[in-house]
Design an enzyme around this catalytic site. Sequence first.
Site, PDB file in Angstrom:
ATOM      1  N   CYS A   1      11.717   8.944   1.325  1.00 50.19           N
ATOM      2  CA  CYS A   1      10.263   8.892   1.200  1.00 50.19           C
ATOM      3  C   CYS A   1       9.795   7.437   1.227  1.00 50.19           C
ATOM      4  O   CYS A   1      10.580   6.513   0.986  1.00 50.19           O
ATOM      5  CB  CYS A   1       9.832   9.522  -0.119  1.00 50.19           C
ATOM      6  SG  CYS A   1      10.233  11.269  -0.260  1.00 50.19           S
TER       7      CYS A   1
ATOM      8  N   GLU B   1       8.064   5.825  -0.889  1.00 52.86           N
ATOM      9  CA  GLU B   1       8.235   5.137  -2.170  1.00 52.86           C
ATOM     10  C   GLU B   1       9.651   4.585  -2.320  1.00 52.86           C
ATOM     11  O   GLU B   1       9.845   3.496  -2.858  1.00 52.86           O
ATOM     12  CB  GLU B   1       7.926   6.085  -3.342  1.00 52.86           C
ATOM     13  CG  GLU B   1       6.493   6.576  -3.378  1.00 52.86           C
ATOM     14  CD  GLU B   1       6.288   7.907  -2.670  1.00 52.86           C
ATOM     15  OE1 GLU B   1       5.369   8.641  -3.062  1.00 52.86           O
ATOM     16  OE2 GLU B   1       7.048   8.224  -1.725  1.00 52.86           O
TER      17      GLU B   1
ATOM     18  N   ARG C   1      -4.999  11.670   5.400  1.00 51.43           N
ATOM     19  CA  ARG C   1      -4.757  12.694   4.374  1.00 51.43           C
ATOM     20  C   ARG C   1      -5.008  12.180   2.969  1.00 51.43           C
ATOM     21  O   ARG C   1      -5.019  12.953   2.016  1.00 51.43           O
ATOM     22  CB  ARG C   1      -3.332  13.240   4.471  1.00 51.43           C
ATOM     23  CG  ARG C   1      -3.118  14.089   5.713  1.00 51.43           C
ATOM     24  CD  ARG C   1      -1.751  14.715   5.748  1.00 51.43           C
ATOM     25  NE  ARG C   1      -0.736  13.690   5.976  1.00 51.43           N
ATOM     26  CZ  ARG C   1       0.450  13.659   5.371  1.00 51.43           C
ATOM     27  NH1 ARG C   1       0.771  14.567   4.489  1.00 51.43           N
ATOM     28  NH2 ARG C   1       1.308  12.710   5.653  1.00 51.43           N
TER      29      ARG C   1
ATOM     30  N   CYS D   1      11.224  11.118  -6.032  1.00 48.12           N
ATOM     31  CA  CYS D   1      10.609   9.787  -6.153  1.00 48.12           C
ATOM     32  C   CYS D   1      10.161   9.518  -7.588  1.00 48.12           C
ATOM     33  O   CYS D   1      10.311   8.413  -8.093  1.00 48.12           O
ATOM     34  CB  CYS D   1       9.435   9.646  -5.185  1.00 48.12           C
ATOM     35  SG  CYS D   1       9.962   9.506  -3.476  1.00 48.12           S
TER      36      CYS D   1
END
Length: 139
Positions: free
Chosen positions: A56, A58, A84, A93
Amino acid sequence: MTSRSPHVDHELVQAAADVARTRCRGDNHTVAAAARARDGRILTAVNAYHFTGGPCAELVLIGAAAAQGVYELDTVVAVGDRDRGVVPPCGRCRQVMLDYFPALKVIVGEGDRMRTVPVTDLLPESYVWADHQLDAEQG
């Protein structure tokens, strides 16, 4: 009950939105993350989507920060491509951010419901990896 901070770092949200708009193209990169380092710098990253479960945004951000010598992050936010808006961190995460930065603040929500919360509020009654390491017992 979630602790909320009335302060939202809108510059940080905008930095992530700018990266999402300009760098997230196609299915491989769909989310951008931005973090404010304790020294005030803003770092950004994008996810690396892959059918095997690529990292991800992050998590890429945490690695990119370390590569730049930044080991203290204050606040983080993720923003999705195609306008979005703010995307809350997934469970993995949340756990990694808690383990690396237990005092980290995370921006969640959207519009007038956007707020800054401690990462600990996103994982109540959580397992803290550092609490179970041998070094913690010897320190």
